[in-house]
Design a protein around this motif. Structure first.
Motif, PDB file in Angstrom:
ATOM      1  N   THR A 148       1.017  -1.362  -0.182  1.00  0.00           N
ATOM      2  CA  THR A 148       0.092   0.675  -0.537  1.00  0.00           C
ATOM      3  C   THR A 148       0.505   1.237   0.226  1.00  0.00           C
ATOM      4  N   ASP A 149       0.249   2.545  -0.910  1.00  0.00           N
ATOM      5  CA  ASP A 149       0.577   4.197  -0.354  1.00  0.00           C
ATOM      6  C   ASP A 149       2.589   3.818  -1.002  1.00  0.00           C
ATOM      7  N   THR A 189      -3.711  -1.891  -2.027  1.00  0.00           N
ATOM      8  CA  THR A 189      -4.645  -1.234  -1.463  1.00  0.00           C
ATOM      9  C   THR A 189      -4.437   0.477  -1.697  1.00  0.00           C
ATOM     10  N   GLY A 190      -3.905   0.637  -2.407  1.00  0.00           N
ATOM     11  CA  GLY A 190      -4.667   2.123  -3.386  1.00  0.00           C
ATOM     12  C   GLY A 190      -2.930   3.312  -3.004  1.00  0.00           C
ATOM     13  N   GLY A 227      -6.007   5.112  -3.740  1.00  0.00           N
ATOM     14  CA  GLY A 227      -6.397   5.914  -3.322  1.00  0.00           C
ATOM     15  C   GLY A 227      -6.957   7.642  -3.247  1.00  0.00           C
ATOM     16  N   HIS A 234      -8.528   1.372   0.631  1.00  0.00           N
ATOM     17  CA  HIS A 234      -7.877   2.427   1.265  1.00  0.00           C
ATOM     18  C   HIS A 234      -7.793   2.986   2.409  1.00  0.00           C
ATOM     19  N   SER A 287      -6.790  -1.908   5.014  1.00  0.00           N
ATOM     20  CA  SER A 287      -5.765  -0.602   4.852  1.00  0.00           C
ATOM     21  C   SER A 287      -5.094  -0.075   4.794  1.00  0.00           C
ATOM     22  N   HIS A 309      -3.519   4.279   4.193  1.00  0.00           N
ATOM     23  CA  HIS A 309      -3.482   5.672   3.837  1.00  0.00           C
ATOM     24  C   HIS A 309      -3.270   6.068   5.060  1.00  0.00           C
TER      25      HIS A 309
END
Length: 276
Positions: free
Chosen positions: A7-8, A40-41, A73, A152, A192, A194
């Motif tokens: 993620t991210d 997840t974004g 995201g 996200h 998630s 973020h």
């Protein structure tokens, strides 16, 4: 079944500050023997406005030999009304044409894996309602499968019944709708990203996991949040239940956003305008 959550990543051809973390992350992913990768974004630095950020980042993702699913995201499709880059039809169309669906489901190993576009939540428009209807049907039609949701934004930051956290989590009205669906349909995991914090906890019968960013941590620019500052990924092992491990991936650099924010996200140093 083994799923790796990343993620991210915040990749960009023009702002390459975090691109160097891809090589060690890719090597680690390939060595895990994973069956599926879920991103997840915040794939990009600025895919919300720049085609080239999405195409560049998707080319990197295609280097993975394992199947991958991605949800967007806020830096990919925009954020809430009143923000610098609100979600709108143009931004959604850019993502859908260059990266693929912004929501999806995948059935495997007795599980139903569902990816949500959490940046639609809070707009109270046709796109949000269409996704809620789609999610309700996906849960109702699961045919006895257990469920894992990937998005996200987290459901909450500090407490399940907290008020509106603005930028950071799902808004209270939409959170309540998700709680009701989760409770009714054996959702074992809500994973998630973020926040750029790594944390695991529970809400009722559902495990909650915040995946660590693969790009940067945040020092003094934002308040302390639950969990740990680290750079890495999550290993989710699915059998009759799910076991998740947050991993600090070797060879990755824990960049500090505070040090480069004027170059990468200069708008983040301004006071955030209140969202509607």
């Amino acid at each position: 079944m083994k799923i790796i959550q990343i993620t991210d990543t915040h990749f960009s051809p023009n702002k390459p500050h975090f691109n160097g973390n891809w090589a060690p992350l890719l090597s680690w992913i390939e060595a895990t023997g994973a069956d599926l990768i879920i991103h997840t974004g915040d794939l990009t630095v600025d895919g919300a406005d720049k085609d080239e950020d999405i195409t560049f980042s998707m080319d990197l993702m295609r280097q993975v030999s394992v199947p991958m699913l991605i949800v967007p995201g806020n830096h990919d499709v925009g954020h809430l009304k009143g923000s610098d880059q609100p979600v709108n039809p143009e931004r959604l169309a850019r993502w859908r044409s260059l990266a693929g669906d912004d929501r999806w489901l995948e059935d495997a190993a007795g599980w139903r894996f569902i990816g949500l576009n959490s940046l639609l939540l809070g707009h109270e428009d046709e796109e949000e309602e269409a996704q809620f209807e789609w999610l309700a049907k996906a849960l109702e039609d699961r045919a006895g499968r257990r469920v894992a949701l990937f998005a996200h934004k987290p459901l909450f930051v500090d407490a399940p019944d907290e008020g509106d956290t603005g930028y950071w989590s799902v808004r209270p009205a939409q959170r309540r709708r998700l709680y009701d669906l989760i409770a009714a349909h054996d959702v074992a995991l809500f994973a998630s990203g973020h926040l750029h914090w790594a944390w695991q906890g529970r809400f009722d019968n559902t495990q909650l996991t915040w995946g660590p960013s693969a790009a940067f941590i945040i020092d003094k620019m934002e308040r302390e949040m639950p969990g740990e500052r680290l750079i890495g990924a999550v290993v989710h092992e699915f059998d009759t239940s799910v076991e998740s491990e947050i991993v600090a991936v070797p060879g990755m650099t824990a960049h500090v956003l505070d040090d480069v924010v004027l170059e990468v996200y200069p708008q983040a140093v301004k006071p955030r305008e209140p969202v509607e």
